[in-house]
Design a protein around this motif. Structure first.
Motif, PDB file in Angstrom:
ATOM      1  N   SER A  89      -8.473 -10.369   3.141  1.00  0.00           N
ATOM      2  CA  SER A  89      -9.344 -10.878   4.187  1.00  0.00           C
ATOM      3  C   SER A  89      -9.113 -10.218   5.546  1.00  0.00           C
ATOM      4  O   SER A  89      -9.716 -10.614   6.534  1.00  0.00           O
ATOM      5  N   ILE A  90      -8.241  -9.227   5.594  1.00  0.00           N
ATOM      6  CA  ILE A  90      -7.974  -8.526   6.848  1.00  0.00           C
ATOM      7  C   ILE A  90      -8.725  -7.200   6.839  1.00  0.00           C
ATOM      8  O   ILE A  90      -8.498  -6.367   5.960  1.00  0.00           O
ATOM      9  N   PRO A  91      -9.637  -6.984   7.773  1.00  0.00           N
ATOM     10  CA  PRO A  91     -10.393  -5.733   7.800  1.00  0.00           C
ATOM     11  C   PRO A  91      -9.477  -4.512   7.830  1.00  0.00           C
ATOM     12  O   PRO A  91      -8.490  -4.481   8.558  1.00  0.00           O
ATOM     13  N   ASN A  92      -9.799  -3.517   6.998  1.00  0.00           N
ATOM     14  CA  ASN A  92      -9.092  -2.231   6.921  1.00  0.00           C
ATOM     15  C   ASN A  92      -7.708  -2.327   6.295  1.00  0.00           C
ATOM     16  O   ASN A  92      -6.971  -1.334   6.291  1.00  0.00           O
ATOM     17  N   MET A  93      -7.349  -3.493   5.772  1.00  0.00           N
ATOM     18  CA  MET A  93      -6.070  -3.623   5.075  1.00  0.00           C
ATOM     19  C   MET A  93      -6.281  -3.344   3.589  1.00  0.00           C
ATOM     20  O   MET A  93      -7.193  -3.897   2.973  1.00  0.00           O
ATOM     21  N   LYS A  94      -5.441  -2.488   3.030  1.00  0.00           N
ATOM     22  CA  LYS A  94      -5.547  -2.158   1.615  1.00  0.00           C
ATOM     23  C   LYS A  94      -4.573  -3.015   0.806  1.00  0.00           C
ATOM     24  O   LYS A  94      -3.362  -2.976   1.050  1.00  0.00           O
ATOM     25  N   VAL A  95      -5.111  -3.750  -0.150  1.00  0.00           N
ATOM     26  CA  VAL A  95      -4.280  -4.633  -0.962  1.00  0.00           C
ATOM     27  C   VAL A  95      -3.234  -3.839  -1.741  1.00  0.00           C
ATOM     28  O   VAL A  95      -2.089  -4.284  -1.892  1.00  0.00           O
ATOM     29  N   ASN A  96      -3.593  -2.654  -2.197  1.00  0.00           N
ATOM     30  CA  ASN A  96      -2.646  -1.876  -3.010  1.00  0.00           C
ATOM     31  C   ASN A  96      -1.508  -1.270  -2.193  1.00  0.00           C
ATOM     32  O   ASN A  96      -0.614  -0.632  -2.746  1.00  0.00           O
ATOM     33  N   SER A  97      -1.533  -1.457  -0.880  1.00  0.00           N
ATOM     34  CA  SER A  97      -0.411  -1.007  -0.055  1.00  0.00           C
ATOM     35  C   SER A  97       0.666  -2.079   0.061  1.00  0.00           C
ATOM     36  O   SER A  97       1.693  -1.872   0.697  1.00  0.00           O
ATOM     37  N   ILE A  98       0.434  -3.231  -0.568  1.00  0.00           N
ATOM     38  CA  ILE A  98       1.425  -4.312  -0.627  1.00  0.00           C
ATOM     39  C   ILE A  98       2.026  -4.302  -2.025  1.00  0.00           C
ATOM     40  O   ILE A  98       1.313  -4.448  -3.024  1.00  0.00           O
ATOM     41  N   ARG A  99       3.343  -4.108  -2.111  1.00  0.00           N
ATOM     42  CA  ARG A  99       3.968  -3.911  -3.413  1.00  0.00           C
ATOM     43  C   ARG A  99       5.319  -4.594  -3.460  1.00  0.00           C
ATOM     44  O   ARG A  99       5.905  -4.946  -2.443  1.00  0.00           O
ATOM     45  N   ARG A 100       5.819  -4.756  -4.679  1.00  0.00           N
ATOM     46  CA  ARG A 100       7.209  -5.136  -4.871  1.00  0.00           C
ATOM     47  C   ARG A 100       8.058  -3.886  -4.604  1.00  0.00           C
ATOM     48  O   ARG A 100       7.596  -2.754  -4.854  1.00  0.00           O
ATOM     49  N   PRO A 101       9.280  -4.031  -4.101  1.00  0.00           N
ATOM     50  CA  PRO A 101      10.064  -2.846  -3.741  1.00  0.00           C
ATOM     51  C   PRO A 101      10.321  -1.877  -4.892  1.00  0.00           C
ATOM     52  O   PRO A 101      10.230  -0.655  -4.714  1.00  0.00           O
ATOM     53  N   THR A 102      10.630  -2.403  -6.074  1.00  0.00           N
ATOM     54  CA  THR A 102      10.865  -1.515  -7.218  1.00  0.00           C
ATOM     55  C   THR A 102       9.622  -0.703  -7.535  1.00  0.00           C
ATOM     56  O   THR A 102       9.691   0.507  -7.799  1.00  0.00           O
ATOM     57  N   SER A 103       8.470  -1.352  -7.491  1.00  0.00           N
ATOM     58  CA  SER A 103       7.206  -0.669  -7.772  1.00  0.00           C
ATOM     59  C   SER A 103       6.963   0.450  -6.768  1.00  0.00           C
ATOM     60  O   SER A 103       6.607   1.572  -7.149  1.00  0.00           O
TER      61      SER A 103
END
Length: 389
Positions: A89-103
């Motif tokens: 829901s945040i403009p210009n934020m990419k969901v796939n840039s949020i990850r678990r550290p190992t990933s």
């Protein structure tokens, strides 16, 4: 954007302290981006001091700016889902840039990726040793993240350490950072709970096994002690109807009865929380009112009211008038796993268990309901509460 998550992680009216910390970290990040060294910014503070609010304001600034290569990582499955919800829901934020550290680490190393800024929430949950079962074969996740980014911004609360594989203290953090440029940004004000400083200190003293005193009644924070878990549950259900986001939580150690892995005490019997493969985190699901929350579903989240059942691994010493910790009754054995590079003492294992209780007690913004499985501990808490009315 989900309104519950928005209220927790994005605050329209930031405090002067929060604004000052954000400004200072911004200056430090910009300095690090113009350097060839790998820098670390450490945000430190106790539970409820607004660390995640500060982090998310920085995340919103940098991760929506196309000039920067960024990522947000968190090693907590429920918090990871929450951040993905927010990102959508945040403009210009990419969901796939949020990850678990190992990933992120495995992906970046395989594909030779590098970053300008990596943000790490709940960094005390980073692995500080190899964990092949979780597909992490490095030796320290902070070291790996530092190698991937010009600047790493990490949030630490050393009082939320409760497993050997995620063990951190200030000495280990300093050793891991080594000669890299770094700066600490300390946060000391309590923002989650409306409790007074004296009331927060009471919770800390209880888990630190200091003599038990009456709970200070000097704020609008609601505190109640119940003689039965059944009564506590009825109270939490009422609070949940009134204001929502009210849940029962407990520490480990409850014995299995007739094969049931439930929290069972007097008239109370409910199953432990269940992992949800979907994106809705436990505290937000309506059905979780009929389950018992743990550190694994609630660390990093706010509730309105908490019903805390102190489990069988906590007792009472009448001679010292203190709560005691009984590690052999703590049934979640992940805490006691050994590691080759660090040998933990019995006192340190007790501290891990105490940290779990301390974190869970501080989840409620407006109030805490309390009871204990151990008869002597419960009787002492009830007595102090009744006499203090």
């Amino acid at each position: 954007m989900n309104e519950i998550l928005k209220a927790q992680f994005f605050v329209d009216d930031l405090s002067d302290e929060q604004k000052a910390v954000i400004t200072d970290i911004n200056d430090y990040i910009k300095q690090g981006l113009n350097s060839n060294a790998h820098s670390v910014a450490v945000i430190q503070g106790a539970a409820g001091t607004g660390k995640s609010v500060v982090l998310m304001e920085l995340v919103r600034q940098y991760m929506t700016d196309k000039r920067y290569k960024t990522s947000l990582v968190v090693n907590h499955p429920e918090l990871y889902k929450a951040y993905q919800d927010l990102a959508e829901s945040i403009p210009n934020m990419k969901v796939n840039s949020i990850r678990r550290p190992t990933s992120l680490i495995n992906y970046a190393q395989k594909n030779h990726k590098s970053y300008d800024v990596i943000f790490v929430d709940e960094a005390h949950l980073l692995y500080s040793k190899s964990e092949p079962y979780a597909h992490y074969r490095g030796q320290n996740q902070l070291t790996d993240l530092m190698n991937l980014a010009k600047v790493v911004v990490v949030v630490y609360d050393f009082d939320q350490v409760f497993q050997s594989k995620m063990y951190w203290d200030k000495d280990l953090l300093a050793k891991t950072i080594g000669k890299h440029p770094h700066k600490s940004f300390d946060m000391n004000f309590q923002y989650r709970m409306i409790a007074s400083d004296e009331q927060v200190a009471w919770m800390d003293a209880l888990t630190a096994q200091k003599p038990i005193t009456p709970f200070p009644e000097n704020s609008d924070f609601t505190f109640k002690v119940f003689d039965t878990a059944g009564e506590l549950f009825e109270n939490i259900k009422k609070r949940n109807i009134e204001v929502g986001m009210s849940r029962v939580v407990a520490t480990s150690g409850f014995p299995r009865i007739d094969g049931r892995h439930n929290v069972e005490m007097d008239t109370f019997s409910l199953p432990w929380d269940e992992w949800d493969p979907q994106r809705t985190h436990w505290a937000k699901r309506e059905g979780s009112i009929t389950q018992v929350g743990t550190i694994y579903t609630l660390q990093g989240f706010d509730l309105n009211y908490v019903g805390m059942i102190i489990g069988p691994s906590f007792g009472y010493d009448k001679n010292t008038d203190t709560m005691t910790i009984i590690p052999e009754k703590y049934s979640h054995k992940e805490i006691f796993k050994k590691r080759k590079d660090i040998k933990f003492t019995q006192a340190e294992y007790k501290e891990f268990i105490a940290n779990v209780l301390n974190v869970l007690m501080k989840r409620g913004k407006y109030g805490l309901c309390l009871t204990a499985y151990d008869d002597a501990l419960r009787e002492r808490l009830v007595s102090l509460y009744e006499n203090g009315k």
